[in-house]
Write a protein that holds these residues in place. Structure first.
Motif, PDB file in Angstrom:
ATOM      1  N   VAL A  21       1.078  -1.055  -0.049  1.00 41.20           N
ATOM      2  CA  VAL A  21       0.005   0.159  -0.028  1.00 41.20           C
ATOM      3  C   VAL A  21       0.764   1.022  -0.210  1.00 41.20           C
ATOM      4  N   MET A  57      -4.336   4.472   0.331  1.00 37.07           N
ATOM      5  CA  MET A  57      -4.328   3.515   1.061  1.00 37.07           C
ATOM      6  C   MET A  57      -5.451   2.557   0.915  1.00 37.07           C
ATOM      7  N   LYS A  58      -6.445   2.951   1.440  1.00 37.49           N
ATOM      8  CA  LYS A  58      -7.696   2.344   1.671  1.00 37.49           C
ATOM      9  C   LYS A  58      -7.664   2.072   0.069  1.00 37.49           C
ATOM     10  N   ALA A 112      -5.334  -1.554  -1.092  1.00 38.98           N
ATOM     11  CA  ALA A 112      -6.150  -2.618   0.108  1.00 38.98           C
ATOM     12  C   ALA A 112      -7.300  -2.877  -0.725  1.00 38.98           C
ATOM     13  N   ARG A 113      -8.238  -2.274  -0.831  1.00 42.57           N
ATOM     14  CA  ARG A 113     -10.100  -2.712  -1.354  1.00 42.57           C
ATOM     15  C   ARG A 113      -9.399  -3.555  -2.676  1.00 42.57           C
ATOM     16  N   THR A 118      -0.934   1.933   9.705  1.00 41.50           N
ATOM     17  CA  THR A 118      -0.994   1.898   8.875  1.00 41.50           C
ATOM     18  C   THR A 118      -2.180   0.551   8.726  1.00 41.50           C
ATOM     19  N   TYR A 162      -5.606   0.796  10.322  1.00 39.27           N
ATOM     20  CA  TYR A 162      -6.476   1.350   9.865  1.00 39.27           C
ATOM     21  C   TYR A 162      -6.973   0.475   8.750  1.00 39.27           C
ATOM     22  N   LEU A 163      -6.148  -0.543   8.084  1.00 37.54           N
ATOM     23  CA  LEU A 163      -6.743  -1.501   6.817  1.00 37.54           C
ATOM     24  C   LEU A 163      -7.273  -2.188   7.237  1.00 37.54           C
ATOM     25  N   THR A 167     -10.909  -3.627   5.320  1.00 36.41           N
ATOM     26  CA  THR A 167     -10.682  -4.991   4.425  1.00 36.41           C
ATOM     27  C   THR A 167     -11.410  -6.253   5.019  1.00 36.41           C
ATOM     28  N   LEU A 214      -2.543  -8.374   6.340  1.00 40.05           N
ATOM     29  CA  LEU A 214      -2.044  -6.994   6.572  1.00 40.05           C
ATOM     30  C   LEU A 214      -0.151  -7.546   6.653  1.00 40.05           C
TER      31      LEU A 214
END
Length: 298
Positions: A7, A19-20, A23-24, A61, A64-65, A69, A74
């Protein structure tokens, strides 16, 4: 072979929204994991380059992810152990493992920049021995009801540390020196290569890790071998993981033949992307194109 994707962690594109998005989309496309890295400080005038100048904290980070997700793993490659007390890092990673539903891959390293050691109040000397004691203590804090420890580097009075994760996260060790490779074989669940690794000789390093595991009475077939892929689509240099997408996919297959079990494509180490002065929109355009073209299903 598992395929992951890093990410945005470094430079101008490392924003929460980006980042989101990465990741998604990686989760939708079937990537096995998303990855981050750590750089605590950047010494003034250091020559290591702009991609290390502005780096988000990896534990925050990934936390948060974990909330945006559902299935994707991760990973961090790597957290430098000396900068944390074992009890603090055990608590942070246990909580991350719990809130993520058991999706954490804990990559750990020793650190190498003297200024970071000075700023955290820890000596650089004997980092390897410190790491061996540290990893043992992490595992005890994750699995034992009462932990008491008095070692060469750390002391813990009789304590509980709850809640403990139902399944402790796998510990993957970094390092390129022979002593570090042998340490990974003896005490870890796998090994992670660095951004500067010579991928043409990765099988030689894997062999050292496996031999150390055998000598320690462990089954090397259960170990993971993760390559941080400094990926540069379209680059004419011709090195591994650069050039046309088709060539990059062939390079990944070649790494699998050398014993690598996982590659994650990392754009943060491309100075045109990880630089704080880079155009974040262009960085995301290039990364999202690569996400589609290098997805496992493709």
């Amino acid at each position: 072979m598992r395929i992951g994707f890093a990410v945005p962690s470094s430079g101008s594109w490392a924003t929460p929204d980006n980042m989101k998005r990465v990741a998604r989309r990686a989760e939708e496309l079937g990537y096995s994991g998303v990855w981050t890295f750590q750089r605590l400080l950047y010494p003034v005038g250091h020559p290591m380059g702009p991609v290390y100048r502005s780096v988000q904290d990896p534990v925050v980070t990934l936390s948060y992810l974990a909330g945006v997700t559902e299935r994707i793993r991760l990973g961090v490659a790597v957290l430098n152990l000396p900068f944390f007390s074992p009890a603090l890092l055990a608590k942070q990673l246990a909580t991350l493992q719990i809130v993520s539903g058991g999706r954490l891959d804990a990559g750990l390293g020793l650190g190498w920049i003297p200024e970071e050691f000075t700023a955290t109040g820890v000596a650089m000397e004997r980092r390897g021995k410190r790491a061996e004691e540290y990893v043992e203590l992490l595992r005890r804090l994750w699995t034992e009801d009462v932990v008491e420890h008095k070692g060469e580097f750390y002391e813990v009075p009789p304590v509980h540390q709850d809640p403990r994760p139902e399944t402790p996260p796998p510990i993957l060790l970094g390092g390129a020196a022979t002593v570090a490779l042998r340490r990974a074989g003896r005490i870890s669940d796998g090994w992670i290569s660095s951004s500067r690794a010579d991928l043409s000789k990765i099988d030689e390093q894997i062999y050292i890790v496996k031999e150390a595991a055998r000598e320690a009475g462990r089954d090397p077939s259960g170990l993971r071998f993760v390559v941080r892929g400094v990926t540069r689509p379209g680059t004419a240099a011709g090195g591994p993981l650069s050039g046309p997408y088709e060539k990059i996919q062939e390079d990944v297959e070649a790494l699998a033949a050398k014993g690598v079990t996982e590659v994650f494509h990392d754009f943060n180490f491309n100075p045109e992307i990880g630089d704080p002065a880079a155009d974040p929109r262009d960085s995301m355009r290039r990364a999202e194109e690569a996400l589609e073209r290098l997805a496992p299903a493709s």
